[in-house]
Design a protein around this motif. Structure first.
Motif, PDB file in Angstrom:
ATOM      1  N   LYS A  48       0.820  -1.203   0.000  1.00  0.00           N
ATOM      2  CA  LYS A  48       0.000   0.000   0.000  1.00  0.00           C
ATOM      3  C   LYS A  48       0.859   1.261   0.000  1.00  0.00           C
ATOM      4  O   LYS A  48       0.454   2.290  -0.520  1.00  0.00           O
ATOM      5  CB  LYS A  48      -0.989  -0.007   1.157  1.00  0.00           C
ATOM      6  N   HIS A  49       2.059   1.184   0.577  1.00  0.00           N
ATOM      7  CA  HIS A  49       2.945   2.337   0.514  1.00  0.00           C
ATOM      8  C   HIS A  49       3.810   2.238  -0.731  1.00  0.00           C
ATOM      9  O   HIS A  49       4.246   1.155  -1.091  1.00  0.00           O
ATOM     10  CB  HIS A  49       3.885   2.368   1.727  1.00  0.00           C
TER      11      HIS A  49
ATOM     12  N   LYS B 158      -6.395   5.739   4.883  1.00  0.00           N
ATOM     13  CA  LYS B 158      -5.552   4.632   4.435  1.00  0.00           C
ATOM     14  C   LYS B 158      -5.665   4.539   2.922  1.00  0.00           C
ATOM     15  O   LYS B 158      -6.729   4.232   2.397  1.00  0.00           O
ATOM     16  CB  LYS B 158      -6.008   3.312   5.066  1.00  0.00           C
TER      17      LYS B 158
ATOM     18  N   ILE C  73      10.483  11.481   5.722  1.00  0.00           N
ATOM     19  CA  ILE C  73      10.449  10.075   5.305  1.00  0.00           C
ATOM     20  C   ILE C  73      11.864   9.544   5.458  1.00  0.00           C
ATOM     21  O   ILE C  73      12.803  10.127   4.921  1.00  0.00           O
ATOM     22  CB  ILE C  73      10.018   9.923   3.836  1.00  0.00           C
TER      23      ILE C  73
ATOM     24  N   VAL D 252     -12.331  -4.310  10.060  1.00  0.00           N
ATOM     25  CA  VAL D 252     -12.450  -3.940   8.649  1.00  0.00           C
ATOM     26  C   VAL D 252     -11.091  -3.963   7.951  1.00  0.00           C
ATOM     27  O   VAL D 252     -10.988  -4.278   6.766  1.00  0.00           O
ATOM     28  CB  VAL D 252     -13.173  -2.581   8.516  1.00  0.00           C
TER      29      VAL D 252
ATOM     30  N   SER E 225     -15.487   3.116   5.105  1.00  0.00           N
ATOM     31  CA  SER E 225     -14.402   2.244   5.525  1.00  0.00           C
ATOM     32  C   SER E 225     -13.467   1.906   4.366  1.00  0.00           C
ATOM     33  O   SER E 225     -12.463   1.228   4.573  1.00  0.00           O
ATOM     34  CB  SER E 225     -14.950   0.964   6.164  1.00  0.00           C
ATOM     35  N   THR E 226     -13.801   2.360   3.152  1.00  0.00           N
ATOM     36  CA  THR E 226     -12.862   2.156   2.056  1.00  0.00           C
ATOM     37  C   THR E 226     -11.532   2.844   2.378  1.00  0.00           C
ATOM     38  O   THR E 226     -10.464   2.322   2.100  1.00  0.00           O
ATOM     39  CB  THR E 226     -13.442   2.719   0.744  1.00  0.00           C
ATOM     40  N   CYS E 227     -11.613   4.024   2.951  1.00  0.00           N
ATOM     41  CA  CYS E 227     -10.388   4.755   3.291  1.00  0.00           C
ATOM     42  C   CYS E 227     -10.174   4.933   4.788  1.00  0.00           C
ATOM     43  O   CYS E 227      -9.053   5.122   5.231  1.00  0.00           O
ATOM     44  CB  CYS E 227     -10.400   6.141   2.656  1.00  0.00           C
ATOM     45  N   HIS E 228     -11.242   4.929   5.548  1.00  0.00           N
ATOM     46  CA  HIS E 228     -11.103   5.165   6.990  1.00  0.00           C
ATOM     47  C   HIS E 228     -11.315   3.871   7.747  1.00  0.00           C
ATOM     48  O   HIS E 228     -12.373   3.280   7.645  1.00  0.00           O
ATOM     49  CB  HIS E 228     -12.120   6.204   7.459  1.00  0.00           C
ATOM     50  N   GLN E 229     -10.312   3.440   8.492  1.00  0.00           N
ATOM     51  CA  GLN E 229     -10.486   2.196   9.244  1.00  0.00           C
ATOM     52  C   GLN E 229      -9.786   2.286  10.585  1.00  0.00           C
ATOM     53  O   GLN E 229      -8.968   3.150  10.805  1.00  0.00           O
ATOM     54  CB  GLN E 229      -9.960   1.009   8.462  1.00  0.00           C
TER      55      GLN E 229
ATOM     56  N   GLN F 204       6.939  16.711   8.014  1.00  0.00           N
ATOM     57  CA  GLN F 204       7.202  15.303   8.333  1.00  0.00           C
ATOM     58  C   GLN F 204       8.343  14.786   7.477  1.00  0.00           C
ATOM     59  O   GLN F 204       8.535  15.241   6.358  1.00  0.00           O
ATOM     60  CB  GLN F 204       5.954  14.467   8.081  1.00  0.00           C
TER      61      GLN F 204
ATOM     62  N   ASN G  72      -4.190   2.901  -0.650  1.00  0.00           N
ATOM     63  CA  ASN G  72      -3.484   1.713  -1.106  1.00  0.00           C
ATOM     64  C   ASN G  72      -2.927   1.954  -2.511  1.00  0.00           C
ATOM     65  O   ASN G  72      -3.664   1.985  -3.489  1.00  0.00           O
ATOM     66  CB  ASN G  72      -4.449   0.533  -1.106  1.00  0.00           C
TER      67      ASN G  72
ATOM     68  N   LYS H 200     -10.313  -5.933   4.463  1.00  0.00           N
ATOM     69  CA  LYS H 200      -9.687  -5.365   3.271  1.00  0.00           C
ATOM     70  C   LYS H 200      -8.430  -6.125   2.882  1.00  0.00           C
ATOM     71  O   LYS H 200      -8.151  -6.335   1.700  1.00  0.00           O
ATOM     72  CB  LYS H 200      -9.386  -3.879   3.501  1.00  0.00           C
TER      73      LYS H 200
ATOM     74  N   MET I 260     -10.579  14.930   0.513  1.00  0.00           N
ATOM     75  CA  MET I 260     -11.512  13.812   0.421  1.00  0.00           C
ATOM     76  C   MET I 260     -12.417  13.981  -0.796  1.00  0.00           C
ATOM     77  O   MET I 260     -12.706  13.021  -1.505  1.00  0.00           O
ATOM     78  CB  MET I 260     -12.330  13.731   1.698  1.00  0.00           C
TER      79      MET I 260
ATOM     80  N   THR J 201      -6.591   3.305  12.744  1.00  0.00           N
ATOM     81  CA  THR J 201      -6.437   4.675  13.201  1.00  0.00           C
ATOM     82  C   THR J 201      -6.395   4.717  14.725  1.00  0.00           C
ATOM     83  O   THR J 201      -7.192   4.062  15.396  1.00  0.00           O
ATOM     84  CB  THR J 201      -7.641   5.520  12.732  1.00  0.00           C
TER      85      THR J 201
ATOM     86  N   ASP K  93      -3.394  10.411   9.445  1.00  0.00           N
ATOM     87  CA  ASP K  93      -3.335   9.022   9.905  1.00  0.00           C
ATOM     88  C   ASP K  93      -4.647   8.266   9.714  1.00  0.00           C
ATOM     89  O   ASP K  93      -4.652   7.053   9.616  1.00  0.00           O
ATOM     90  CB  ASP K  93      -2.971   8.979  11.398  1.00  0.00           C
ATOM     91  N   HIS K  94      -5.759   8.999   9.701  1.00  0.00           N
ATOM     92  CA  HIS K  94      -7.038   8.293   9.601  1.00  0.00           C
ATOM     93  C   HIS K  94      -7.437   7.988   8.160  1.00  0.00           C
ATOM     94  O   HIS K  94      -8.533   7.521   7.914  1.00  0.00           O
ATOM     95  CB  HIS K  94      -8.142   9.066  10.323  1.00  0.00           C
TER      96      HIS K  94
ATOM     97  N   HIS L 299       3.699  14.413  -0.071  1.00  0.00           N
ATOM     98  CA  HIS L 299       2.296  13.996  -0.103  1.00  0.00           C
ATOM     99  C   HIS L 299       1.945  13.364   1.228  1.00  0.00           C
ATOM    100  O   HIS L 299       2.377  12.266   1.504  1.00  0.00           O
ATOM    101  CB  HIS L 299       2.067  12.995  -1.225  1.00  0.00           C
ATOM    102  N   MET L 300       1.182  14.114   1.995  1.00  0.00           N
ATOM    103  CA  MET L 300       0.899  13.583   3.326  1.00  0.00           C
ATOM    104  C   MET L 300      -0.594  13.400   3.508  1.00  0.00           C
ATOM    105  O   MET L 300      -1.363  14.327   3.315  1.00  0.00           O
ATOM    106  CB  MET L 300       1.436  14.521   4.392  1.00  0.00           C
TER     107      MET L 300
ATOM    108  N   LYS M 287       8.606  14.930   3.574  1.00  0.00           N
ATOM    109  CA  LYS M 287       7.416  14.309   3.014  1.00  0.00           C
ATOM    110  C   LYS M 287       6.622  15.359   2.247  1.00  0.00           C
ATOM    111  O   LYS M 287       6.331  16.431   2.771  1.00  0.00           O
ATOM    112  CB  LYS M 287       6.582  13.744   4.165  1.00  0.00           C
TER     113      LYS M 287
ATOM    114  N   ASP N 270     -20.123   1.348   9.390  1.00  0.00           N
ATOM    115  CA  ASP N 270     -18.831   2.032   9.400  1.00  0.00           C
ATOM    116  C   ASP N 270     -18.812   3.143  10.430  1.00  0.00           C
ATOM    117  O   ASP N 270     -19.780   3.872  10.590  1.00  0.00           O
ATOM    118  CB  ASP N 270     -18.555   2.661   8.027  1.00  0.00           C
TER     119      ASP N 270
END
Lengths: 180, 1029
Positions: free
Chosen positions: A66-67, A116, B77, B924, A176-180, B75, A118, B928, A157, B910, A113-114, A109-110, A107, B864
Motif C-alpha cells: 500500500k505504501h 488509508k 520520510i 475492517v 471504511s474504504t479509506c477510513h479504518q 514530516q 493503497n 480489506k 476527500m 487509526t 493518519d485516519h 504527499h501527506m 514528506k 462504518d
C-alpha cells in the motif's frame, strides 16, 4: 464602547482572511502546490524524464504494497557507485550510504493518519505492467517534468471521492474504504 | 399462565448482578442514567480545560493551523540504508515462535510489521493449543514493550547482609560479567529457575552446575507439587498428566479449574469444546467448587463446597461406587476410611439420589470419564491425599491411560515446593555462596514467614535475570536482564516429543542478554565453558541441526514452528500402586469458614502485573478489574451484613489483614477466597497500589505449600472500598438476551424455546450485491476465557483507562463478555457467557441519529464508524440498544503512550483521539487485507480467508466470521442452525451478529425461564429470522 467591543470581535476574522489571502481558494489546508526543498536535490525530471527510468525501478514496492515507499539508499547506489561521483550532492549521498546512515527526505504527499490509501490497487487499476507512469501521473501530476517534486493534487476527500464516483468501473464509496 | 403472571415470575430469572436481580434502588437509579458519569462534572482532566474555555481556544487554533500554504509540522520520510529483502513497508510478515504465559506454553504466529511484533495468535497447525491463545499469551506483546523493563545490566550497591537499601547503577555487561566470574570461582552455586521446558536451556543449566559445582532448583509459585508427589506414590513416576477432555463423556471437577486456571486451560478448552456438540456427542461436566470459576460456570451442574470437603467428597464417591453400588471393585482395606464419608453428600447439600446418580453416571462411563482436582484451591493440608484419592478413583474407573495420559503428560510442570525448601535449607546451612535467580520473583510470591529475605543475607552474591526491578531484583546484587522471550532464541517442549521453536521477532529493545547466553559467557569466563558455540543461538541451532539432520530441516522447523505430534493412542494402564492408599489421611478439619487462595485468569501469580491489559481484563467470574477481593457467599454477606466493597478484617492463624468483599452467587456459605498476584510493590508504574498482597496467608512449612482450607475469622470493619466492575450497570428489563436450554429439551423439540416476535419494518432494507458480512457466536462453545477481549485490544489499538474511569463506566473494550446468572444465588447458580461486540445492525439505530453522518452503512453491511467525522455528540451510544459504543474521554492515543509502548500500535488501525466515538469494526482492516489478497491472486474470496482478531485466538472456535452471500460459508450454516437467535429481535434492528443458544447437558430444569415476555404486546407469530433484502 459597544462599537469597540464589536469591532474587537472581528479581529480574528480579519486575521484569518489575511492568512488565507495568498492561497488558492478551495485548497485551504490541503497544501496543493507544496514544494519543499529536499536535503539532497534529487531531480525526477532528470531521472524519470531525461533518462527515462521506470518509476518502479526505484519505487520498487508500489505494485505490491500500500505504501509506494521512498527507495532505500542501496538502490541509489546501483548507479551512483560509478555515476556522477564527483558531484557534491552525490558525494553527500555516498557518504550517508557508506556511513550506514540514511537521508531524511521531507514528506511531500501527506495523508492524515485516519486515511488509508493503497498504492497497489490504484497502480494496477490505472496502468499496465509495461508502463506504470499513467497511474502515477493521475494523482502526482507530470512528475517527469518536475525538478523539485510538488504536490499536484489537493488530496482532499472530495478529490478522492469524485474520482471514485466518476471513473468507470466505479470505485467503492464506503467510509471504511479509506477510513479504518 | 397469563402474560402478566409470566412476566412477573420470569422477569429476573437471568441477571447480571444481585443488585439487578433484586432491583435495588441504587441499581435502578444507576440504570436509568444513560451515561454513568457526566462530562460536566468532570474536573480531573489533566489539562484543566473547562468545556467553554476549550471551545474558545479551539476557535483560535483552527484559525492558526489551517491557514497558509505552509505545512506544519514538516514530516520526514526515512528510508532504509539497505532494505532487508524480506521487509516491505506496509506488508506484514508472520513468524512461527512460541511463548509461555506463566501457566501454559503456546506455539504462536507473530505478526510483524517493519520489524516489530504487533499481534500474536496461536499456530493453527500446532496440535497443542492450535489457533487458541490465552489472554495472557496475547498480552506477552505488551509486556515486550513495557517501558518499565530493566534496560541495562544493573549493579546494586548494598550491603549483602542488609539487603534492601540499594541504589541501582546501570552498567555494561563487561563489568557485570567480571564480578560474576570472580565470584563463581568460589563454587557453591545454586540456580533457582522458574518453570522451563526448553531442552537447550536445561542442557546448558545442567552443564553449568556440573562444570562449576552447583545445583539447579526449579520452583514456581503456582506449581503442581501435590500432583507430582501423588504420581510418584501411585505410579512410581512423578508426572503431570494430560487430560483428554475430547475423549471424555463425563467429567467431574473438584476445584480443578481446567477451563480457567489449572494446567493448560487453553488447550483444555479446545479439547473440551470438541466433545460438546449439542447435535452430536456432548460430554457432561459436573463441578464442585470452593471458589466459582470458569469451570464451575461452564458446568452442567455445580455445587459449592468448602476446601475441607474436597478429599471427603472423593472418598465418599469411592465408597458409593465401590461399596454401595458395587459397580467397581476397590481394595477392601480402604473401606474403613471411605465409610466415614459415605454421607458427605449431606454436608454439601445434595440428596442421596443425586449423589448416587452422579456415581452411577461415572460408573457408566468407565474409560471415558475424568475426575479432576487441582489448583491452589485444593492445596490444603491434604492436597497430596486428595490427588492420590483422585488417581485411585480414576483408576477404578479405568480412566488412567484412556482419558488421562500419564506417560504422555505435560512438560514444564516440574517445579516443586520441596525443591525450594531444599534450597532454603542449603542457604541457611551456609552451603550457598552464589545464587542465580532466573526470572522468578520469590520475594513477592513467598510469605514473610518464609524468611527468604533473611536467607538471602547469608548468600555472598545474588544474581537475577529478572526483567523488572521487582521485589527480588531490588534485593539482588546484580541484575542481568534476560530480555523478553520474543527477543531471544530458544526452543520448548511443552509436551513430551512435541517441540516448538522460539524465534525472536525483534532485535532486543534494550541492552539485555538471554539467560542461556549469560550462562555461556560466565562459564567461559570461569574457564569451564558449557558449550563450544559463541552464542546461545548457535547452540540451539547446532543442537537442532544435528538432531534433525541438516540445515534444511532446521529451516523447515523455523518455518513450521514445531516438530512432532501429540500422542493419540491409548496408553497401557499406568498400573496403580495400591500401597499409595496408605498415604491418604484426612488431616484438614472443617471450620465454619475456610479461606482459600486462588489465581485469576488474567493475573495468575502476578508476573504480568505491570501489563495494563491484564489489569483491566475483567475477571471472567466477577467482572471486576484492577483489584482482588474476598469472594464471599450471599448468605454469609447477609449474616455479616456485608455488601460488595465492604471492608472486612480477615484473620487466620498466620496472618491478618483487611480486604474488601465481593458477594459471589454460587459460593458456598463456609468458603471465602482471595486471589493472589495483586498488591505488588516494585517492578513498574502500573502495578503500584493495585489490589492487596495476600501472599502472607500462604503456609510454607509443609512439603506442599498450603494455600487453602485455613480456618478464618471475618469481621466487618465498617469501611467501604470501591471495586470497579465492568458489568452490572445496565438493566436487562427482563428481556431474553442469553438463551439456554437443556439437551433433553433441545433433543425433544429441536428448538431452543425462544419467544418469537412478529416483526414488521418501515425500512425497505439494503441490497448487497457483493459481500454481506456476518458474525456468529456459539454460546455453547464460549467458555468466557476472555482471550478475544485482549486480542481485540491488541489488534485495534484500544486504550486502557484505569480503575477510576472504569468506575465511571468509561472502559473502552470493543468486545465485552457479559456474564448472566440464573438460579438461586444462595445454593448454586448457572452462568452463561455472552461476548457482545457491535452488532452491525441492518436497521442500525445509531446511524439515524448521528447529526454528522459519522456512522453509516456500507454496501457490504458493515456499520462504518468514521472517526474523523465524529464530533462526539454521543447520540449514537445513547440510541444503541446493545451498548457497544465506546467514547474516548481522554487522550489515550499514541503520543500519550510511553516509549516504547507506541510500538505495539497497529498501523492499519487509526489511533483515535479524545472526543471520538469508537466501536467494533468487524476488523475492517482484516476484511480489506483478505479482499486484497484474493484480488492479487485473481480468485474469489474463500470462506475462512478473513478472520477477525477475536476469532483468530478463540480456542473453542466460538466465533465465526464470513460472507452471508456465500451459501456455503460456515457463518451461513450457523445462521441456519436451530439454535440461532439475535439480541432484542423485537426491536428489529436486525443485527448481523447472531448467537447460537447454550445447551446444558443436565437432567434438571433450568433456573431461568425460556419464554419470557420482552415487554411488548404484539402477537406471537412466526417470523423470518433473516433480515429483509
Amino acid at each position: 464602547m459597544f462599537l469597540v467591543q464589536r469591532s474587537l470581535k472581528l479581529i480574528p476574522l480579519i486575521i484569518i482572511a489575511m492568512l488565507f489571502a495568498n492561497c488558492e481558494w478551495g485548497s485551504i489546508g490541503y497544501n496543493k502546490g507544496y514544494k519543499p526543498d529536499q536535503p539532497i536535490p534529487f531531480s525526477h525530471k532528470l531521472h524519470a524524464g531525461e533518462y527515462k527510468m521506470a518509476c518502479v525501478y526505484c519505487h520498487t514496492q508500489v505494485e505490491v504494497a500500500k505504501h509506494s515507499a521512498v527507495p532505500s539508499l542501496n538502490i541509489c547506489m546501483n548507479c551512483h557507485q560509478v555515476v556522477g561521483i564527483d558531484k557534491e550532492p552525490i558525494k553527500k549521498l555516498r557518504q550517508k550510504y557508506f556511513d550506514g546512515e540514511t537521508v531524511n527526505w521531507v514528506k511531500v504527499h501527506m495523508l492524515p493518519d485516519h486515511v488509508k490509501f493503497n498504492h497497489k490497487r490504484h497502480v494496477h487499476r490505472f496502468s499496465t505492467a509495461e508502463d506504470r507512469y499513467p497511474a502515477c501521473k493521475t494523482c502526482h501530476g507530470e512528475i517527469k517534468q518536475m525538478d523539485v517534486v510538488e504536490q499536484h493534487s489537493s488530496l482532499s476527500m472530495g478529490w478522492c471521492v469524485n474520482c471514485h464516483r466518476e471513473q468507470e468501473p466505479k470505485g467503492p464509496l464506503n467510509c471504511s474504504t479509506c477510513h479504518q | 399462565m397469563s402474560m402478566e403472571k409470566q412476566q412477573e415470575t420470569k422477569q429476573n430469572s437471568y441477571w447480571k448482578s444481585l443488585d439487578e436481580k433484586y432491583q435495588t434502588p441504587e441499581f435502578i437509579e444507576q440504570a436509568e442514567k444513560e451515561f454513568q458519569t457526566s462530562p460536566l462534572k468532570e474536573d480531573d482532566d489533566k489539562s484543566g480545560l473547562a468545556r467553554r474555555q476549550f471551545m474558545k481556544l479551539m476557535g483560535a487554533s483552527i484559525a492558526l493551523s489551517s491557514a497558509a500554504c505552509v505545512r506544519r509540522p514538516v514530516q520526514k520520510i526515512i528510508p532504509y540504508n539497505k532494505r532487508p529483502s524480506e521487509v516491505i513497508p506496509g506488508i506484514a510478515n508472520y513468524y512461527a515462535s512460541s511463548v509461555h504465559d506463566g501457566r501454559e506454553g503456546f506455539a504462536v504466529t507473530v505478526k510483524t510489521r517493519e520489524g516489530r511484533p504487533l499481534f500474536l495468535a496461536g499456530n493453527a497447525d500446532y496440535p497443542g493449543n492450535a489457533q487458541g491463545l490465552s489472554a495472557r499469551g496475547t498480552s506477552q506483546l505488551l509486556s515486550l514493550y513495557d517501558p518499565d523493563r530493566v534496560r541495562t545490566p544493573v549493579i546494586n550497591t548494598q550491603d549483602p547482609k542488609k539487603r534492601g537499601n540499594n541504589l541501582p547503577i546501570p552498567r555494561d555487561w563487561e563489568s557485570l560479567d567480571k564480578k560474576v566470574v570472580a565470584q563463581l570461582a568460589k563454587g557453591d552455586i545454586r540456580i533457582l529457575t522458574g518453570e522451563t521446558s526448553s531442552p537447550s536451556l536445561k542442557n546448558i543449566m545442567n552443564k553449568f552446575s556440573q562444570n562449576l559445582g552447583g545445583q539447579v532448583h526449579t520452583w514456581t509459585p503456582v506449581n503442581e507439587s501435590d500432583v507430582l508427589h501423588a504420581a510418584e506414590l501411585c505410579f512410581g513416576k512423578s508426572a503431570v498428566p494430560k487430560y483428554r477432555y475430547d475423549k471424555a463423556s463425563m467429567i467431574v471437577s473438584i476445584d480443578g479449574d481446567f477451563l480457567g486456571t489449572y494446567l493448560n486451560p487453553t488447550e483444555s478448552s479446545r479439547l473440551f469444546a470438541q466433545n460438546r456438540n449439542p447435535d452430536g456427542n456432548m460430554s457432561r461436566l459436573v463441578s464442585f467448587q470452593s471458589v466459582p470459576s470458569l469451570t464451575s460456570f461452564n458446568s452442567d451442574d455445580n455445587w459449592g463446597i468448602k476446601p475441607s470437603q474436597q478429599l471427603p467428597l472423593v472418598l465418599g464417591l469411592i465408597h458409593e461406587l465401590a461399596f454401595v453400588q458395587k459397580k467397581v471393585s476397590a481394595v477392601g482395606s480402604i473401606r474403613s476410611l471411605t465409610a466415614d464419608y459415605a454421607k458427605i453428600y449431606e454436608d454439601i447439600g445434595m440428596t442421596h439420589e443425586q449423589f448416587a446418580e452422579l456415581a452411577s453416571e461415572l460408573a457408566q462411563h468407565q474409560g471415558d470419564s475424568i475426575v479432576i482436582a487441582g489448583g491452589l484451591q485444593t492445596k490444603t493440608k491434604d492436597s497430596v491425599s486428595l490427588q492420590i484419592a483422585v488417581n485411585y478413583l480414576n483408576d477404578l474407573l479405568s480412566n488412567n491411560g484412556a482419558t488421562i495420559q500419564w506417560s504422555h503428560g505435560l512438560n514444564a510442570h516440574e517445579s516443586m515446593d520441596q525443591d525450594f525448601s531444599d534450597l532454603l535449607d542449603a542457604i541457611n546451612d551456609g552451603k550457598v555462596k552464589t545464587l542465580i535467580i532466573n526470572e522468578i520473583n520469590p520475594m513477592y510470591n513467598l510469605p514473610n514467614s518464609t524468611e527468604f529475605k533473611a536467607a538471602l543475607g547469608k548468600v555472598e552474591m545474588v544474581v537475577t535475570t529478572n526483567n523488572w526491578m521487582d521485589e527480588t531484583a531490588n534485593l539482588a546484587d546484580l541484575v542481568a536482564p534476560a530480555g523478553h522471550a520474543m527477543e531471544n532464541w530458544g526452543d520448548n517442549e511443552f509436551e513430551p516429543g512435541l517441540f516448538t521453536v522460539q524465534q525472536p521477532t525483534i532485535q532486543p529493545l534494550h541492552n539485555t542478554r538471554s539467560f542461556g547466553d549469560s550462562l555461556m559467557v560466565w562459564s567461559k569466563g570461569a574457564g569451564k565453558a558449557v558449550a563450544t558455540e559463541e552464542t546461545f543461538y548457535d547452540f540451539v541451532k547446532n543442537r537442532w541441526t544435528s538432531q534433525l539432520g541438516g540445515e534444511k530441516a532446521w529451516i523447515d522447523f523455523l518455518q513450521k514452528g514445531f516438530q512432532g505430534q501429540t500422542y493419540e493412542g491409548t496408553e497401557r494402564s499406568a498400573g496403580f500402586n495400591t500401597s499409595a492408599l496408605n498415604n491418604i489421611s484426612v488431616q484438614q478439619t472443617a471450620s465454619p469458614i475456610e479461606l482459600s487462595l486462588y489465581t485469576k485468569v488474567g493475573m495468575h501469580d502476578g508476573t504480568l502485573a505491570n501489563v495494563s491489559w491484564m489489569q483491566e481484563l475483567p475477571d471472567p467470574v466477577s467482572k471486576i478489574v484492577w483489584d482482588n477481593y474476598l469472594v464471599i457467599a450471599p448468605s454469609l454477606a447477609d449474616e455479616k451484613d456485608l455488601r460488595d466493597g465492604s471492608m472486612v478484617q480477615v484473620k487466620t492463624a498466620q496472618h491478618e489483614m483487611t480486604l474488601p468483599v465481593y458477594v459471589s452467587p454460587g459460593q458456598n456459605h463456609g468458603s471465602v477466597a482471595v486471589a493472589i498476584g495483586y498488591g505488588r510493590s516494585k517492578g513498574g508504574e502500573i502495578l503500584k497500589n493495585v489490589g492487596f498482597n495476600v501472599q502472607d496467608f500462604i503456609v510454607t512449612d509443609n512439603t506442599v505449600f498450603e494455600h487453602a482450607g485455613f480456618a478464618v475469622e471475618i469481621n466487618k470493619t465498617g469501611e467501604t472500598y470501591r471495586l470497579a466492575q465492568t458489568q452490572g450497570h445496565h438493566n436487562m428489563e427482563g428481556r431474553q438476551l442469553a438463551v439456554e436450554t437443556t439437551k433433553k429439551e433441545y433433543k425433544k423439540t429441536n428448538d431452543i424455546g425462544l419467544h418469537k416476535h412478529k416483526i414488521f419494518s418501515i425500512w425497505n432494507g439494503h441490497k448487497y450485491e457483493g459481500h454481506k458480512w456476518g458474525l456468529g457466536v456459539d454460546l455453547n462453545a464460549c467458555t468466557g476465557c476472555s482471550a478475544c477481549m485482549v486480542a481485540c485490544q491488541s489488534e485495534n489499538n484500544i486504550p486502557v483507562v484505569g480503575k477510576k474511569y472504569v468506575l465511571g463506566g468509561r472502559e473502552m473494550h470493543w468486545i465485552r463478555i457479559d456474564r448472566y446468572y440464573s438460579g438461586d444465588e444462595k445454593k448454586s447458580v448457572d452462568a452463561i457467557f455472552q461476548p457482545v461486540m457491535c452488532q452491525h445492525c441492518e436497521n442500525a439505530p445509531c446511524e439515524t441519529v448521528c447529526p454528522v453522518l459519522a456512522t453509516v452503512h456500507s454496501d457490504e453491511g458493515l456499520n462504518d464508524m468514521v472517526y474523523n467525522r465524529c464530533v462526539g455528540t454521543r447520540y449514537c451510544s445513547n440510541n444503541c440498544p446493545y451498548k457497544v459504543r465506546r467514547f474516548n474521554w481522554f487522550y489515550y492515543d499514541g503520543h500519550h503512550r510511553k516509549e516504547p509502548m507506541h510500538m505495539a500500535l497497529n498501523p492499519d488501525v487509526t489511533v483515535r483521539t479524545r472526543g471520538v466515538m469508537e466501536k467494533c469494526t468487524f476488523c475492517v482492516q482484516r476484511i480489506k487485507e483478505g479482499k486484497n489478497a484474493a484480488k492479487d491472486q485473481n480468485r474469489p474470496l474463500k470462506d475462512g480467508d478473513i478472520k477477525t482478531a477475536c476469532q483468530s485466538v478463540c480456542p473453542t472456535n466460538a466465533i465465526v466470521f464470513g460472507d452471508l452471500n456465500d451459501k456455503e460459508s460456515k457463518v451461513n450454516k450457523w445462521f441456519d442452525s436451530q439454535r440461532n437467535y439475535t439480541l432484542l429481535e423485537e426491536f428489529n434492528a436486525a443485527p448481523r451478529v447472531r448467537y447460537l443458544a447454550k445447551i446444558r447437558n443436565t437432567p434438571r430444569e433450568l433456573g431461568g425461564g425460556h419464554h419470557d415476555n420482552g415487554g411488548h404486546d404484539s402477537g406471537h407469530g412466526e417470523t423470518d429470522h433473516k433480515e429483509g433484502h
